[in-house]
Structure formats: C-alpha cells, structure tokens
Design a protein around this motif. Sequence first.
Motif, mmCIF file in Angstrom:
data_model
loop_
_atom_site.group_PDB
_atom_site.id
_atom_site.type_symbol
_atom_site.label_atom_id
_atom_site.label_comp_id
_atom_site.label_asym_id
_atom_site.label_seq_id
_atom_site.Cartn_x
_atom_site.Cartn_y
_atom_site.Cartn_z
ATOM 1 N N PHE A 49 -21.588 85.801 8.622
ATOM 2 C CA PHE A 49 -22.379 86.067 7.408
ATOM 3 C C PHE A 49 -21.515 85.875 6.158
ATOM 4 O O PHE A 49 -21.939 85.227 5.192
ATOM 5 C CB PHE A 49 -22.943 87.493 7.443
ATOM 6 N N PHE A 50 -20.282 86.428 6.179
ATOM 7 C CA PHE A 50 -19.390 86.291 5.028
ATOM 8 C C PHE A 50 -19.057 84.823 4.768
ATOM 9 O O PHE A 50 -19.023 84.377 3.610
ATOM 10 C CB PHE A 50 -18.086 87.071 5.261
ATOM 11 N N THR A 51 -18.834 84.073 5.835
ATOM 12 C CA THR A 51 -18.509 82.650 5.681
ATOM 13 C C THR A 51 -19.658 81.912 4.996
ATOM 14 O O THR A 51 -19.453 81.165 4.038
ATOM 15 C CB THR A 51 -18.222 82.024 7.073
ATOM 16 N N LEU A 52 -20.880 82.152 5.475
ATOM 17 C CA LEU A 52 -22.048 81.496 4.873
ATOM 18 C C LEU A 52 -22.281 81.987 3.448
ATOM 19 O O LEU A 52 -22.664 81.209 2.571
ATOM 20 C CB LEU A 52 -23.296 81.745 5.733
ATOM 21 N N ALA A 53 -22.013 83.291 3.230
ATOM 22 C CA ALA A 53 -22.214 83.849 1.880
ATOM 23 C C ALA A 53 -21.265 83.195 0.881
ATOM 24 O O ALA A 53 -21.666 82.869 -0.238
ATOM 25 C CB ALA A 53 -21.992 85.361 1.904
#
Lengths: 233, 341
Positions: free
Chosen positions: B100-104
């Motif tokens: 999620f953090f990577t995509l965010a």
Amino acid sequence: MRRLIPMWIAIIAGFAMLFSAFFPVTEFFGETFGEIFSVVAAIAYVLGAGSLAKINLAKISRRDQGWGYSAITLFCFAATLFVGLGKIGVPPNAQFAALPWSGEKNAEGSAFAWIYEYGLVPITSTMFALLAFYVASAAFRAFRAKNLEAILLLSTAFIVLLGRTFAGVVLTGWFPDWASGLRLENLSVYIMQVFNTAGNRAIIIGIALGVTATSLRILLGVDRSWMGSGGNS
Amino acid sequence: MSPSKSWIVIIAVIVALVGIRLSIGQGMGKVYVEQVDTVVEVEAVAKTKDHDGSPAQTVKWTQFNGVEPNKYYAAQATNPAQTVVTLSWPRTFGLWLGAFFTLAIFSFMYRDNPGYRLAEAVIIGVSAAYWMVIGFWDVVVPKLFGGIAHGFVIANVLPTLPAPPTEQVIAMWFALGLGGILLMRLSSKGAWISMWSLAFIIGVTAGLKIVSHVESDLIAQSVATFKPLISPQAGATGVIELGPTVWASLANILIVVGVLCCLTYFFFSVEHKGVVGRAARVGIWYLMITFGAAFGFTVMGRVALLAARVEFLFDDWLWLIDPAGKRVVEVAAAAGSFLFQ
C-alpha cells in the motif's frame, strides 16, 4: 559574553582534535572529545524529537489544515520509539539468556524490525525510485545540445547509461575486435576510469581545500556565522 | 481531484491488481515463518560489587524466522498437520501495508493526494524515531550509560562491557551535561545556553574535518595524480606491447592534464585569459563529462531502485513473477490442493 564563551569552547575543542593528530601527548584529548561528541550528537536526536513533537502538537491543537497527518506522524513516532527502546519482541542473546535486553535491537521477528522492513524500507526506497521519473523528465525538458559543453554532458550521460545496459551491448557488439574500445560498454568504463576520475579528483581536492579553509576560519574565531545573526566578524 | 476521489483511485488500483491476481488463482501476498524454540540453562551468578547476582534458571523463548513459501509447501506435503512452518499474519499484514505504501508513494506521479501524504506522515514519524533508537542503543547505552551506570548496563544489557577508566566516567558526565544544555534549546528562556553544546559540536567537527579532508582527500588524491606519463604494459610473455602501453599512457596523461585543468578552472585568483583561460576551458569539458557520468549513474541507480520496488510488488506481493524460484510449481503440485487456498 553570550558569544565569547561559545567561541572559545569551539576553539578549544577544535584545536584539541587538531593537535591530537600531530602530538601523541594530546591524543587522549582527541579520543575523549570524540567520545563526548558522539554522545552529545546522539542526545541531539532528542532535540529533534522535541522539535517534531512541538511543531506537530501545535498544529493539532490549532486544528490547522492537515492536522490529522500530524497526529499520524506523532503516533508513528511514539510507536516506533516505544517498540525500539523497549526491544519489543526481541529474543535475548543466547549467550546471555538471563538478560532480557541483551538481544539485538533489530533482531528478526521484533516489532522494530517489522517497522523497518514494512514501513521504512518500502516508503524510502519508493521515494528514491520516484526520482528516476523526475530526473528523466527534468533532463528531457532542460537538456539541450546547444554548445560543446552541453553536447559533452549529454553524450557522456547516454554512453554511461547505455554502456551499463544490455541495449549498449546489442547496439555496438558488432564492432570488430580492433575497434572494441569503441563498444559502448568499454567506452563507458574508459570514461569512468579516466575523465570521470580526473574531474572528480579535482572536485574532491577543491572540496578538501574549502572545508579546511572554513574549518580554520571557525577555529581561529574569524567565522562566527554559526552562532546566528550578528555573529559574523 | 478531491481527496475522496484520490482515495477512490488508489483503492481502485489496489483492487484491480488484487482482482487480476485472484482471477489467475494460486494465491498471493503471504509470508511464512518457521518456529524455532530455544531453551537455555543459565548458571547462577555470584553477587559482586558490579553485579547483583542471579540464581540458576531455565530461560525459554520462541523465535519465528522468515522462510520461502517452498519450505511451507514441502512441510505441508510431508505432514499437513505440522505447525513448525506456518503463515505469519503480522508479516503478511506488513507485506500488504508495504505494498500500500509503495503504491501510495507512486501515486504522487499523478499529483499530491491523501495517500501520498499519509505515507509521508508515517515516514517522518518512523524515521525520526528509528534514528533515535539506533543512537540510543548504539551510542547512549554503551558509551554514556556504560560510563555513568556501568553496573546497570552489564547487569541488564551488555554483560561483556569492560569497566570504564575514571577519565571516561568524568568525560561521560561532561557529555551528559553538554547534552542537557543542548536540550535547553527547547526552552524559550534558556535557549542561549544551548549554544555552548553547539559550539562544542562545531569545534570538534571543524577539527576532525581538517585532519580527515587533508589526509584522505587533499594529500591522497594529489598523490594518486602523480602517475607515470609513459606506462609500459607487458603481455603474457613478458614482452612490452605497443597497444596497451599507448592506451595506459594516454589514460595517465589524460588524468594528469584533466586534474590540472579542472583545478585551474576552480582557481579564481587569476583571470581566465590566455593559457589559463584555455586550460580552464578544457577543465570545463572534463567537468561536463564528469557531470554527465554522474547523471547517468544517478539515473541508473534510481532505475535499479524502481526495478526493486516493481519486483517487490509483482514478486513478493502479487506472486506474478518468481525469479528466485521461491514458489516452484513442481513443489506446489506435489504438495496438493491446500497450497493456494
């Protein structure tokens, strides 16, 4: 007096470090000051933490725009600090099993290692990875082969980029052996070993001279800008 | 785009990726661990002036080490009821959080959005605390506490820490004082006194930098530039070969000339005219080549990082690729249908 005492502290500490490199008698001062420096620098993190808390708490109490993000920052800060300082989930060192805090702070399976692996690493490495797009985009807009200097910069960048990829090998792999030096992968190595070495070496020498001159100005009390406004000689 | 729309886009991207993966089957985004039980018999420690002493005891703990899915498949194939290699829910949740953090963060390429700002807020808090914790356990505990509270440190954290000499104990009390003074910066009235600690940091840094930069940069780099302008290169038979000799000599000449020309360009006390001007111009060409190479290297480094993040998403999270053979199909097939549930 408020400026004189700090100036003399800086001068004494600086010259103690400097002399310790030249006079064995003063080596002890250099080592001790180095130890004190590392501890004070570590305590300075507390100052940073205090500052972070102060700014974000003020934002939350004023209900500024985006105060929710400040709350998240503070929560993550407190949680990481708690699990890291408490070594939560860290097994003891097998050699000293009776001491619960003897294990490595970032041992596998600990909460601190979990935060590092699934929080810190994904976010920081993705942020740096994003720069690939921005550097490429900025280069596309800013780089124009208008003169010899710009052509040199652009062509070197292309050679280094292509020379380190499979595309470079494919593009110039058909060159005959007698011209193998012109193959992109070899050209890239030659540029790095010769031209890049020369340029970087000059830059490093320049930086060393600059740092030495600035440090000497501080140690001699000529430069007092580090004390803030009005500190300049 | 409004914050709510941004959230919808991020969630839609995640749902689409997960949906595509689930439609293919074979599972995704799981982390397995192996349970390792440790039992240590601790001998009694006699009471000394440095140690409070402790009775003999048995200490037990369980550690969970991360393993590849292959190991889980193999363990399940051998014994479906085994509990040694199991799915780790905390690490699986962490993996999804990391995705999620990577995509965010990647979503910032479109524009600033709440997902990016959330990840940014998290990283500010986490990284500040992370470096504090590192500083505490690596410096404050062994050096400061090891100096002023040695007994406590060896009895709880570092039993092998040697007893500090008196001078070091005094130095650590001094360090504690300076650290305390530094924290006065947070107070509006006593902020001025924090300048004393800052002065110590500045002074020590200045003294250290002079020595290190002169020693390792100025002298070492200058010495390395004194190269033979004619550098004979012997072949395998020991006979000097013309081609390699010319190339090696040319490389040395180009390095010496390049360093001198670049330094001439940096030298502003003389007007860049005539010979000096021409040398400075050659210096600029060298610097442009250096900057070009640095640019190329930076882009390569960032692209490598980007590839690592994409690999994380497609390999570790989505299980769409498996370059390291962590989820080998043969092993999976042999293990049976439970694998991808």
